[in-house]
Design a protein around this motif. Structure first.
Motif, PDB file in Angstrom:
ATOM      1  N   ASN A 339      -3.225 -54.262  22.605  1.00  0.00           N
ATOM      2  CA  ASN A 339      -1.907 -53.857  23.157  1.00  0.00           C
ATOM      3  C   ASN A 339      -0.717 -54.380  22.366  1.00  0.00           C
ATOM      4  OD1 ASN A 339      -3.147 -52.505  25.177  1.00  0.00           O
ATOM      5  ND2 ASN A 339      -2.506 -53.848  26.833  1.00  0.00           N
ATOM      6  N   GLN A 340      -0.968 -55.113  21.284  1.00  0.00           N
ATOM      7  CA  GLN A 340       0.120 -55.846  20.635  1.00  0.00           C
ATOM      8  C   GLN A 340       1.196 -54.969  20.009  1.00  0.00           C
ATOM      9  OE1 GLN A 340      -2.973 -59.135  19.194  1.00  0.00           O
ATOM     10  NE2 GLN A 340      -1.058 -59.315  18.117  1.00  0.00           N
ATOM     11  N   ALA A 341       0.774 -53.827  19.440  1.00  0.00           N
ATOM     12  CA  ALA A 341       1.775 -52.983  18.782  1.00  0.00           C
ATOM     13  C   ALA A 341       2.060 -51.709  19.571  1.00  0.00           C
ATOM     14  CB  ALA A 341       1.310 -52.611  17.373  1.00  0.00           C
ATOM     15  N   LEU A 402     -10.514 -58.338  -4.924  1.00  0.00           N
ATOM     16  CA  LEU A 402     -10.177 -59.118  -3.732  1.00  0.00           C
ATOM     17  C   LEU A 402     -11.021 -60.397  -3.738  1.00  0.00           C
ATOM     18  CD1 LEU A 402      -8.896 -59.335  -0.820  1.00  0.00           C
ATOM     19  CD2 LEU A 402     -10.814 -57.944  -0.009  1.00  0.00           C
ATOM     20  N   TYR A 403     -10.346 -61.548  -3.696  1.00  0.00           N
ATOM     21  CA  TYR A 403     -11.048 -62.841  -3.743  1.00  0.00           C
ATOM     22  C   TYR A 403     -11.003 -63.519  -2.385  1.00  0.00           C
ATOM     23  CZ  TYR A 403     -10.244 -62.472  -8.817  1.00  0.00           C
ATOM     24  OH  TYR A 403     -10.212 -62.067 -10.122  1.00  0.00           O
ATOM     25  N   ASP A 404     -12.076 -64.220  -2.041  1.00  0.00           N
ATOM     26  CA  ASP A 404     -11.991 -65.134  -0.895  1.00  0.00           C
ATOM     27  C   ASP A 404     -12.929 -66.314  -1.117  1.00  0.00           C
ATOM     28  OD1 ASP A 404     -10.707 -64.683   2.179  1.00  0.00           O
ATOM     29  OD2 ASP A 404     -12.125 -66.328   1.912  1.00  0.00           O
ATOM     30  N   SER A 405     -12.471 -67.476  -0.694  1.00  0.00           N
ATOM     31  CA  SER A 405     -13.299 -68.672  -0.856  1.00  0.00           C
ATOM     32  C   SER A 405     -14.436 -68.689   0.163  1.00  0.00           C
ATOM     33  CB  SER A 405     -12.440 -69.932  -0.698  1.00  0.00           C
ATOM     34  OG  SER A 405     -11.659 -69.817   0.465  1.00  0.00           O
ATOM     35  N   ASP A 406     -14.297 -67.907   1.197  1.00  0.00           N
ATOM     36  CA  ASP A 406     -15.324 -67.854   2.233  1.00  0.00           C
ATOM     37  C   ASP A 406     -16.481 -66.957   1.781  1.00  0.00           C
ATOM     38  OD1 ASP A 406     -16.367 -68.429   4.716  1.00  0.00           O
ATOM     39  OD2 ASP A 406     -14.440 -68.132   5.720  1.00  0.00           O
ATOM     40  N   SER A 407     -17.557 -66.952   2.597  1.00  0.00           N
ATOM     41  CA  SER A 407     -18.716 -66.140   2.225  1.00  0.00           C
ATOM     42  C   SER A 407     -18.631 -64.734   2.811  1.00  0.00           C
ATOM     43  CB  SER A 407     -19.986 -66.818   2.716  1.00  0.00           C
ATOM     44  OG  SER A 407     -19.881 -66.985   4.107  1.00  0.00           O
ATOM     45  N   THR A 466      -3.262 -65.996   1.169  1.00  0.00           N
ATOM     46  CA  THR A 466      -4.157 -67.131   1.416  1.00  0.00           C
ATOM     47  C   THR A 466      -4.008 -67.728   2.811  1.00  0.00           C
ATOM     48  OG1 THR A 466      -2.509 -68.383   0.174  1.00  0.00           O
ATOM     49  CG2 THR A 466      -4.523 -67.824  -0.982  1.00  0.00           C
ATOM     50  N   GLY A 467      -3.185 -67.131   3.633  1.00  0.00           N
ATOM     51  CA  GLY A 467      -3.154 -67.505   5.046  1.00  0.00           C
ATOM     52  C   GLY A 467      -2.453 -68.818   5.342  1.00  0.00           C
ATOM     53  N   ILE A 468      -3.071 -69.583   6.224  1.00  0.00           N
ATOM     54  CA  ILE A 468      -2.380 -70.741   6.814  1.00  0.00           C
ATOM     55  C   ILE A 468      -3.230 -71.999   6.754  1.00  0.00           C
ATOM     56  CG2 ILE A 468      -0.975 -69.432   8.447  1.00  0.00           C
ATOM     57  CD1 ILE A 468      -4.260 -70.974   9.555  1.00  0.00           C
ATOM     58  N   ILE A 649       2.152 -62.466   1.133  1.00  0.00           N
ATOM     59  CA  ILE A 649       2.093 -61.734   2.419  1.00  0.00           C
ATOM     60  C   ILE A 649       1.349 -62.543   3.481  1.00  0.00           C
ATOM     61  CG2 ILE A 649       2.237 -59.417   1.408  1.00  0.00           C
ATOM     62  CD1 ILE A 649      -0.806 -59.202   1.699  1.00  0.00           C
ATOM     63  N   GLY A 650       1.512 -62.125   4.728  1.00  0.00           N
ATOM     64  CA  GLY A 650       0.780 -62.720   5.852  1.00  0.00           C
ATOM     65  C   GLY A 650       1.185 -64.166   6.089  1.00  0.00           C
ATOM     66  N   GLY A 651       0.216 -64.968   6.522  1.00  0.00           N
ATOM     67  CA  GLY A 651       0.476 -66.368   6.849  1.00  0.00           C
ATOM     68  C   GLY A 651       0.971 -67.158   5.657  1.00  0.00           C
TER      69      GLY A 651
HETATM   70  P1  FAD Z   1      -6.000 -65.482   7.158  1.00  0.00           P
HETATM   71  O1  FAD Z   1      -6.655 -64.666   8.185  1.00  0.00           O
HETATM   72  O2  FAD Z   1      -5.860 -66.932   7.408  1.00  0.00           O
HETATM   73  O3  FAD Z   1      -6.778 -65.244   5.778  1.00  0.00           O
HETATM   74  C1  FAD Z   1      -6.556 -65.998   4.634  1.00  0.00           C
HETATM   75  C2  FAD Z   1      -7.790 -65.933   3.753  1.00  0.00           C
HETATM   76  O4  FAD Z   1      -7.483 -66.504   2.488  1.00  0.00           O
HETATM   77  C3  FAD Z   1      -8.975 -66.730   4.293  1.00  0.00           C
HETATM   78  O5  FAD Z   1     -10.107 -65.883   4.388  1.00  0.00           O
HETATM   79  C4  FAD Z   1      -9.187 -67.833   3.279  1.00  0.00           C
HETATM   80  O6  FAD Z   1     -10.562 -68.161   3.107  1.00  0.00           O
HETATM   81  C5  FAD Z   1      -8.615 -67.194   2.020  1.00  0.00           C
HETATM   82  N1  FAD Z   1      -8.147 -68.153   1.005  1.00  0.00           N
HETATM   83  C6  FAD Z   1      -7.219 -69.140   1.148  1.00  0.00           C
HETATM   84  N2  FAD Z   1      -7.004 -69.746  -0.035  1.00  0.00           N
HETATM   85  C7  FAD Z   1      -7.796 -69.134  -0.930  1.00  0.00           C
HETATM   86  C8  FAD Z   1      -7.997 -69.308  -2.322  1.00  0.00           C
HETATM   87  N3  FAD Z   1      -7.338 -70.217  -3.022  1.00  0.00           N
HETATM   88  N4  FAD Z   1      -8.905 -68.527  -2.936  1.00  0.00           N
HETATM   89  C9  FAD Z   1      -9.582 -67.565  -2.247  1.00  0.00           C
HETATM   90  N5  FAD Z   1      -9.414 -67.363  -0.935  1.00  0.00           N
HETATM   91  C10 FAD Z   1      -8.534 -68.133  -0.291  1.00  0.00           C
HETATM   92  N6  FAD Z   1      -3.805 -62.480  15.836  1.00  0.00           N
HETATM   93  C11 FAD Z   1      -3.490 -61.442  16.566  1.00  0.00           C
HETATM   94  O7  FAD Z   1      -2.650 -60.646  16.164  1.00  0.00           O
HETATM   95  N7  FAD Z   1      -4.087 -61.197  17.761  1.00  0.00           N
HETATM   96  C12 FAD Z   1      -5.016 -62.018  18.250  1.00  0.00           C
HETATM   97  O8  FAD Z   1      -5.532 -61.788  19.345  1.00  0.00           O
HETATM   98  C13 FAD Z   1      -5.377 -63.138  17.498  1.00  0.00           C
HETATM   99  N8  FAD Z   1      -6.301 -63.988  17.949  1.00  0.00           N
HETATM  100  C14 FAD Z   1      -6.633 -65.052  17.190  1.00  0.00           C
HETATM  101  C15 FAD Z   1      -7.606 -65.926  17.688  1.00  0.00           C
HETATM  102  C16 FAD Z   1      -7.974 -67.010  16.928  1.00  0.00           C
HETATM  103  C17 FAD Z   1      -9.000 -67.946  17.486  1.00  0.00           C
HETATM  104  C18 FAD Z   1      -7.395 -67.233  15.660  1.00  0.00           C
HETATM  105  C19 FAD Z   1      -7.825 -68.403  14.828  1.00  0.00           C
HETATM  106  C20 FAD Z   1      -6.437 -66.391  15.176  1.00  0.00           C
HETATM  107  C21 FAD Z   1      -6.034 -65.294  15.955  1.00  0.00           C
HETATM  108  N9  FAD Z   1      -5.049 -64.425  15.538  1.00  0.00           N
HETATM  109  C22 FAD Z   1      -4.734 -63.347  16.268  1.00  0.00           C
HETATM  110  C23 FAD Z   1      -4.247 -64.702  14.339  1.00  0.00           C
HETATM  111  C24 FAD Z   1      -4.665 -63.834  13.161  1.00  0.00           C
HETATM  112  O9  FAD Z   1      -6.037 -63.953  12.953  1.00  0.00           O
HETATM  113  C25 FAD Z   1      -3.861 -64.261  11.949  1.00  0.00           C
HETATM  114  O10 FAD Z   1      -2.498 -64.054  12.199  1.00  0.00           O
HETATM  115  C26 FAD Z   1      -4.274 -63.483  10.727  1.00  0.00           C
HETATM  116  O11 FAD Z   1      -5.632 -63.706  10.449  1.00  0.00           O
HETATM  117  C27 FAD Z   1      -3.453 -63.895   9.508  1.00  0.00           C
HETATM  118  O12 FAD Z   1      -3.879 -63.137   8.437  1.00  0.00           O
HETATM  119  P2  FAD Z   1      -3.759 -63.610   6.934  1.00  0.00           P
HETATM  120  O13 FAD Z   1      -4.446 -62.574   6.138  1.00  0.00           O
HETATM  121  O14 FAD Z   1      -2.350 -63.913   6.610  1.00  0.00           O
HETATM  122  O15 FAD Z   1      -4.512 -64.987   6.844  1.00  0.00           O
END
Ligand code: FAD
Ligand code: NAP
Ligand code: SF4
Length: 674
Positions: A339-341, A402-407, A466-468, A649-651
């Motif tokens: 329902n978020q958007a 597309l790179y990710d440190s995770d599996s 790379t997120g947060i 972008i993103g986090g």
């Molecule tokens: P991330 O999802 O954090 O992805 C970043 C990726 O970068 C990771 O896979 C990481 O491994 C990779 N990375 C980092 N550094 C490197 C590097 N140097 N080399 C290679 N890879 C790297 N959002 C919603 O909108 N609705 C929800 O209901 C919701 N529920 C959530 C519930 C939980 C429990 C959690 C934890 C989050 C939730 N979120 C929700 C938040 C949402 O998941 C995040 O806002 C979103 O994932 C952010 O996306 P992102 O791509 O910016 O970062």
């Protein structure tokens, strides 16, 4: 054919629907936008092209009193009808039928002119309605009829009369809202006069070759709603009055039982429609949390209904029907029911869109057209932002790695999907995996990218996604062995004791508490368990489906205390249409909410804090930190310094109030123009 029930045409006598899928009515806010009709036409045309059999538009009011909000869409003149021709022409190009929904909001109208059977304010709107006079009721019937006639003039194949979700018609039917003593109130035969008169009058005015769908509230889910016997009586009268199809409505907007949120099991309410199939002979439509072809096919195959109505799944993927026909389910961008958007936007008077598909309702401005110059692009991080950026860029023809440190790909969605009630998040990761394959994105997993790996590379653009990093609050004893982060709990599955304090009450604090309050199967995966937890009577002996029914809650396996420093209600910043569900679920599990605290320390005794100037200790086995996040963007500066073309972008860009909606939107929009 895998989905033979879905693709069996439905003969309505005077016209035939090419399949059993209806795009259900959804208000998008486009109706009220500048150039709104052009944008709506583009939005519906894309869905018609995607193969849907019948579209029902968002609600259109028959008069000013019926507005959902000030100046909301209305059809009461030929000028209005002429404008709508754009919509019907666009849809008819693709052999899809379209019906206009006539919606009179009654006391739900968010404006001072609203009316109702009795002058009783609704619990979800601030305006007390005026009681309709008898002459006003007759005028309302004429306005519905006029609206239907005009819709025919506009080229619509029919109308849907909105008789559910607690709007005006429902308000007349239920004793809860109808306290009249004249011949429009009192006995049930009086309270149900309005819908029957409206349907009869519309049929007389529009002739035999016009579809009339009546949306019938089969389960009100509010106190003093209809009994099953009353619902059946009305359905029969509606059939006799000339309706072509009856659609199922579940729950009033003011009901305190979730009906479409992600934690509601798939197809949780089709048993209600099935019960009605024994009573009437016109086709019945069922809906609510049906989002994938397999579920839709099963519902039709087991005879629960003649048609399936889905609304949000068509925001998520306009091509849903064509993909189901081609048996390409894994290509469907699945609605995760967040329902978020969509709904949350509409309640905030913003144009709707979709978390997993930012193009929804933005078809005229956001398009993924082939790139003029093919570029070599690196995307670092395969969370929602990175997955969206990589796949949209690759779809446009760019060469993407597309790179990710995770599996695995998915980022934080891999954590989110483990929360009971968030199982749908698996689908988004599955969708992106398939898009990666379809558009030949090169994926390098288990690869932590360092700045030096890319400094002298030949990538034209580098997208940092790379997120947060989880925030570690400065509390004495934060490194104590009792302390766990949400990542420790959800991802690393570290053991958690029987009594816990959760620090932080944002979305993640709520999700962690929900995770810890459950043990065993998620109720969202079992319809009967879920119905029992919410006190819904499947036998339908209880009035409204809920009256005097005891909830059967599985107790939480541990004692949970959720803390925050600020004032105000818990979950106040969660989604407008879902926050109350999270709060309610945790209350049922006896989670305790503690606010306005300052944290002093964590030690062997537990969590020490100050509340109302009093020093307190909560003896707990674990303290779980869910205190928000900060951007993780260590690659940005060195890569910029090395002269690379960097986008963030993103986090990694802004962590505050980041959600997947913003992450996917930002990733998709960047990739659309790179
Ligand atoms: P991330 O999802 O954090 O992805 C970043 C990726 O970068 C990771 O896979 C990481 O491994 C990779 N990375 C980092 N550094 C490197 C590097 N140097 N080399 C290679 N890879 C790297 N959002 C919603 O909108 N609705 C929800 O209901 C919701 N529920 C959530 C519930 C939980 C429990 C959690 C934890 C989050 C939730 N979120 C929700 C938040 C949402 O998941 C995040 O806002 C979103 O994932 C952010 O996306 P992102 O791509 O910016 O970062
Ligand atoms: P959040 O929503 O920012 O919440 C962080 C919580 O931590 C707040 O309750 C805050 O409360 C507390 N806090 C902040 N700084 C602190 C500090 N220094 N010390 C102690 N407590 C602190 O973040 P989140 O819960 O991590 O969620 C991240 C994002 O994911 C959210 O923005 C959300 O949009 C998204 N998400 C959404 C959902 C959903 O269902 N829609 C679910 C999960 C996540 P006080 O300041 O009052 O103490
Ligand atoms: Fe579905 Fe969420 Fe998109 Fe709304 S925003 S259509 S609920 S995925």
């Amino acid at each position: 054919m895998k989905y033979k029930h879905i693709f069996e045409p439905l003969d309505l006598g005077f016209t035939t629907l090419k399949n059993r899928i209806i795009m259900g009515s959804m208000h998008t806010g486009l109706e009220e936008e500048k150039n709104g009709l052009e944008r709506i036409a583009a939005y519906y045309e894309e869905r018609a092209k995607g193969g849907v059999g019948l579209i029902v538009t968002g609600g259109i009011s028959p008069n000013i009193q019926g507005w959902t909000g000030p100046f909301s869409a209305r059809m009461s003149s030929k000028k209005h009808a002429r404008h709508h021709k754009k919509i019907t022409d666009a849809v008819h190009k693709h052999d899809t039928k379209i019906c206009m929904q006539i919606l009179h909001a009654g006391r739900y109208g968010y404006h001072p002119f609203n009316v109702a059977p009795s002058a009783i304010k609704s619990p979800i709107t601030p305006f007390k309605p005026f009681k309709l006079k008898k002459s006003g009721i007759k005028r309302t019937i004429r306005d519905f009829t006029n609206c239907a006639k005009l819709s025919k003039l506009a080229g619509y194949d029919g109308v849907e009369v909105m008789g559910s979700e607690g709007y005006l018609i429902n308000q007349f039917i239920a004793e809860r809202t109808n306290k009249r003593t004249d011949d429009w109130g009192g006995a049930y035969k009086n309270r149900m006069r309005l819908p029957v008169a409206i349907v009869k009058s519309i049929r007389e005015a529009t002739g035999d070759d016009f579809i009339i769908i009546y949306r019938l509230s089969m389960l009100d889910l509010v106190e003093k709603g209809s009994s099953w016997q009353e619902v059946v009586q009305l359905a029969k009268e509606i059939e006799n009055a000339g309706a072509t199809i009856i659609n199922t409505g579940i729950g009033w907007h003011e009901a305190r039982i979730p009906t479409i949120a992600t934690s509601v099991p798939r197809a949780a309410f089709t048993w209600v429609t099935k019960k009605m199939k024994e009573e009437v002979s016109i086709p019945l439509v069922t809906s609510n949390r049906i989002n994938m072809p397999e579920t839709a096919e099963k519902v039709l195959a087991q005879g629960d209904a003649d048609m399936i109505s889905m609304a949000r799944p068509f925001l998520a993927d306009p091509e849903w029907v064509n993909k189901a026909k081609a048996e390409k389910d894994d290509e469907i961008n699945t609605c995760i029911a967040c329902n978020q958007a969509c709904l949350d936007h509409v309640f905030l008077q913003k144009v709707a869109s979709c978390l997993v598909n930012p193009r929804a309702c933005h078809e005229t401005e956001l398009n993924y057209t082939p790139a003029n110059t093919i570029k070599k692009i690196a995307v670092i991080g395969a969370g929602p932002a990175g997955m969206a950026a990589a796949t949209v860029a690759a779809q446009r023809g760019h060469k993407v790695t597309l790179y990710d440190s995770d599996s695995e790909i998915g980022g934080q969605f891999n954590i989110a999907k483990q929360i009971p009630g968030k199982e749908e998040f698996y689908e988004t990761i599955r969708y992106f995996n398939k898009q990666i394959e379809l558009h030949n994105v090169t994926v390098k997993l288990n690869t932590r990218v360092r700045a030096e790996d890319l400094e002298n590379s030949d990538f034209d653009d580098i997208i940092i996604a790379t997120g947060i990093k989880p925030r570690t609050p400065k509390i004495q004893g934060i490194n104590h062995e009792k302390v766990l982060s949400y990542i420790d709990v959800l991802k690393h599955k570290k053991p958690v004791g029987k009594k816990v304090a959760v620090i932080g009450a944002g979305g993640i604090g709520f999700d962690v508490s929900e995770y810890l309050a459950h043990e065993g199967e998620s109720p969202s995966l079992n319809i009967d368990t879920w119905l029992k937890e919410w006190g819904i009577d499947k036998t339908m002996e209880a009035r409204s489906g809920i009256e005097d029914v005891d909830e059967q809650i599985h107790p939480s396996p541990r004692e949970i205390f959720m803390f925050k420093r600020s004032k105000g209600k818990f979950g106040g910043k969660l989604g407008k249409t879902t926050g109350w569900i999270h709060r309610s679920t945790l209350k049922k599990k006896k989670v305790q909410f503690v606010n306005q605290v300052q944290y002093s320390k964590i030690d062997d005794e537990g969590l020490h804090y100050v509340q109302n100037e009093e020093q307190k200790i909560l003896h707990v086995d674990n303290v779980i930190i869910c205190a928000g996040q900060t951007p993780f963007k260590e690659l940005v500066e060195p890569l910029q310094a090395a002269g690379m073309n960097v986008h963030v972008i993103g986090g990694a860009d802004v962590a505050a109030e980041l959600d997947a909606k913003r992450a996917i939107n930002q990733g998709s929009r960047l990739a659309a123009q790179i």
